[in-house]
Write a protein that holds these residues in place. Sequence first.
Motif, PDB file in Angstrom:
ATOM      1  N   ALA A 109       0.821  -1.214   0.000  1.00  0.00           N
ATOM      2  CA  ALA A 109       0.000   0.000   0.000  1.00  0.00           C
ATOM      3  C   ALA A 109       0.854   1.262   0.000  1.00  0.00           C
ATOM      4  O   ALA A 109       0.338   2.355  -0.256  1.00  0.00           O
ATOM      5  CB  ALA A 109      -0.927   0.001   1.204  1.00  0.00           C
ATOM      6  N   THR A 110       2.141   1.121   0.291  1.00  0.00           N
ATOM      7  CA  THR A 110       3.004   2.300   0.346  1.00  0.00           C
ATOM      8  C   THR A 110       4.124   2.248  -0.683  1.00  0.00           C
ATOM      9  O   THR A 110       5.114   2.966  -0.556  1.00  0.00           O
ATOM     10  CB  THR A 110       3.628   2.441   1.755  1.00  0.00           C
ATOM     11  N   THR A 111       3.985   1.405  -1.693  1.00  0.00           N
ATOM     12  CA  THR A 111       4.981   1.393  -2.764  1.00  0.00           C
ATOM     13  C   THR A 111       4.779   2.625  -3.641  1.00  0.00           C
ATOM     14  O   THR A 111       3.715   3.261  -3.611  1.00  0.00           O
ATOM     15  CB  THR A 111       4.852   0.138  -3.637  1.00  0.00           C
ATOM     16  N   VAL A 112       5.768   2.945  -4.420  1.00  0.00           N
ATOM     17  CA  VAL A 112       5.649   4.066  -5.357  1.00  0.00           C
ATOM     18  C   VAL A 112       4.501   3.805  -6.319  1.00  0.00           C
ATOM     19  O   VAL A 112       3.726   4.714  -6.641  1.00  0.00           O
ATOM     20  CB  VAL A 112       6.976   4.253  -6.134  1.00  0.00           C
ATOM     21  N   ASP A 113       4.368   2.554  -6.770  1.00  0.00           N
ATOM     22  CA  ASP A 113       3.265   2.210  -7.673  1.00  0.00           C
ATOM     23  C   ASP A 113       1.920   2.544  -7.049  1.00  0.00           C
ATOM     24  O   ASP A 113       1.036   3.112  -7.704  1.00  0.00           O
ATOM     25  CB  ASP A 113       3.303   0.709  -8.015  1.00  0.00           C
TER      26      ASP A 113
END
Length: 444
Positions: A109-113
């Motif tokens: 949920a906190t990836t760059v994607d």
Amino acid sequence: MPAKKHRKELTATMITRLKAPAAGRLWVADSVVPGFGVRVTEKGAKTFVLRTRYPGETSASRREIGKVGEIELTVARDKARNWLKLIGEGKDPARVEAEQRRSQVAKDATTVDAVLDAFEKDHVEGLRSGDQVKAAFTNHVRPRIGEKSIYDLKRSDITTMLNEIAAEIAAESRKAKGERDGKVMADRVLAHVRKAFNWQMVQDDDFKSPIVRGMAKTKPKERARKRTLADDEIRDVWAALDQMEQPACYPRYVRSLLLAMTRRNESARMHTDELESDLWIIPGSRYKNKQDHVIPITPALREQIGDKPDGCKGNSWYVFSTTTSGGQLDGAKPFSGFSKAKKELDAIISKIRKAEGRAPMKQWQLHDLRRTGRSLMSRAKVDADHAERCMGHVIGGVRETYDRYEYLDEKRKAFEALASMLDMILNPSADNVVPMRAVAEVAR
């Protein structure tokens, strides 16, 4: 009925050959990992299982590791070993894996994607430049840092990404014998990512953007394009457009960019609902300065607008479209295949110039046609303020009220002068040749 027991070193071939028992369940224990084996039901379902005493239990029990076919033997065996190690440490494998899954979900949920997905949905969708922003993320950002957590990002990650983008674009340009500046593209991507990260910081107290001043590869003045097409280049573009067969709307679309001095998407999304008699009114909702922009339709521009598509059932359609219904153009969606069509156009131009023994045409963009139109108006002695109004620029500061029909007659004459100048360039003769000269006037 208890499962039948066998104990031998399991192999993939052996497991494949195991047959369902007539009754009960077949249990084949592995001789390599204690307690690990395969269970086969009466219906032939095969499952990797680990039989042992788990933490908190008083006796041994079997837990499924995975179904045969969905997980390979070597992977299942390694998983069994890991479970035994956890059990030896007094940990329940099920609880450990559940915690790992929760942790992974939180990390995903906190990836760059994930941040870019949310930013696109909240901020990018509906923007005139939305497609360009999404393309920048898809082509340049996601492949490089998309899987990283935003909390793990470092300034060096951003710098490395920008260096790679600049090098990639420069290499592609050299291969195509063009002059595209990779540093400019890197800075455009940086601007988009900066906005996304700033957007995330507004709602996330724990996130601090790794983007800092000094990361840009160029200065604003270096990024500003000043390219205008010379007369022979305009003729080459028009000649190449005459040779293009697909997309069918593309030649008309490109010519409209110069004749109306519009931006790429402004013409691409021209709709008949915006046409009123001999006026094209681009609504403020899709115009850069947020105000309606009125363009008088000259005969030359009218020719590019064309007729109603054969497959259109109503009286409303996109003027430049490639969508079809029943094998006929219906104008249901605006044209969007810019990159592929531009490459085809450039290839034809290159072929024309090569056949005539001329040097390759300097790299150019569709937006350069807007700038070229402005310079042609200067050559046609159009008043500078009227020429700026034709480009949709506000003259004299912000007004309390905005009259979209103001200076309409002057704008009409200016666009007619532009069309006449273009006609002289495309059809030169001894009587109407206009000397080529550099015009420093650049659209603001």
